[in-house]
Design a protein around this motif. Structure first.
Motif, short mmCIF file in Angstrom:
data_model
loop_
_atom_site.label_atom_id
_atom_site.label_comp_id
_atom_site.label_asym_id
_atom_site.label_seq_id
_atom_site.Cartn_x
_atom_site.Cartn_y
_atom_site.Cartn_z
N VAL A 155 0.81 -1.27 0.05
CA VAL A 155 0.05 0.05 -0.08
C VAL A 155 0.90 1.32 0.08
N LEU A 156 1.84 1.37 0.70
CA LEU A 156 2.69 2.61 0.88
C LEU A 156 3.36 2.64 -0.62
N VAL A 157 3.76 1.62 -1.15
CA VAL A 157 4.37 1.83 -2.58
C VAL A 157 3.45 2.30 -3.56
N VAL A 158 2.12 1.91 -3.56
CA VAL A 158 1.21 2.46 -4.50
C VAL A 158 0.98 3.97 -3.97
N VAL A 159 0.93 4.24 -2.81
CA VAL A 159 0.45 5.59 -2.54
C VAL A 159 1.84 6.58 -3.14
N LEU A 160 2.98 6.08 -3.00
CA LEU A 160 4.35 6.84 -3.32
C LEU A 160 4.23 6.84 -4.90
N ILE A 161 3.78 5.89 -5.58
CA ILE A 161 3.85 6.10 -7.13
C ILE A 161 2.56 6.94 -7.38
N LEU A 162 1.81 6.97 -6.57
CA LEU A 162 0.49 7.79 -7.17
C LEU A 162 0.84 9.35 -6.58
N LEU A 163 1.42 9.57 -5.70
CA LEU A 163 1.75 10.90 -5.26
C LEU A 163 3.05 11.44 -6.10
N PHE A 164 4.14 10.72 -6.34
CA PHE A 164 5.17 11.32 -7.04
C PHE A 164 5.41 10.94 -8.45
N GLY A 165 4.85 9.78 -8.99
CA GLY A 165 4.89 9.47 -10.27
C GLY A 165 5.88 8.56 -10.36
N ALA A 166 6.07 7.51 -11.33
CA ALA A 166 6.91 6.38 -11.68
C ALA A 166 8.16 7.12 -12.14
N LYS A 167 8.21 8.12 -12.73
CA LYS A 167 9.67 8.89 -13.23
C LYS A 167 10.54 9.62 -12.10
N ARG A 168 9.45 10.20 -11.12
CA ARG A 168 10.34 10.85 -9.97
C ARG A 168 10.83 10.10 -8.88
#
Length: 109
Positions: free
Chosen positions: A11-24
């Motif tokens: 869940v933490l990884v999914v939230v991070l990807i949604l917040l920052f984007g896969a490129k950042r």
């Protein structure tokens, strides 16, 4: 209840990807790694400095004072007189001539 389960991490990884984007995310991880490396190097240098100071303090503790100097043969030993301060006596002031005007000097020549 305080244990971290695998689904918490997901869940933490999914939230991070949604917040920052896969490129950042790779750039953020890289800069975080650099920062941690810098902090590690600085703390190591502080520990080394503390060790160096401790070694210097130990080395200085081993110093012995110099023995008193012996007088040169043929010359009698004369102990030095302690310094005594002379009372203050103001020096007489001499009259000071007024400064010469540079423009006046040029006109005179």
């Amino acid at each position: 209840m305080g244990a971290l389960k695998p689904w918490h991490i997901a869940v933490l990884v999914v939230v991070l990807i949604l917040l920052f984007g896969a490129k950042r995310l790779p750039d953020a991880a890289r800069s975080l790694g650099r920062s941690l490396r810098i902090i590690k190097a600085e703390t190591k240098s502080l520990q080394d400095d503390d060790r160096d100071l401790a070694e210097k303090a130990d080395a200085q503790a081993g110093y012995q004072p110099l023995p008193p100097q012996q007088p040169v043969q043929g010359q009698p030993y004369a102990p030095q007189q302690p310094y005594t301060q002379q009372p203050y006596a103001p020096q007489p002031q001499q009259p000071v001539a007024p400064p010469a005007d540079p423009v006046q000097r040029v006109r005179e020549n």
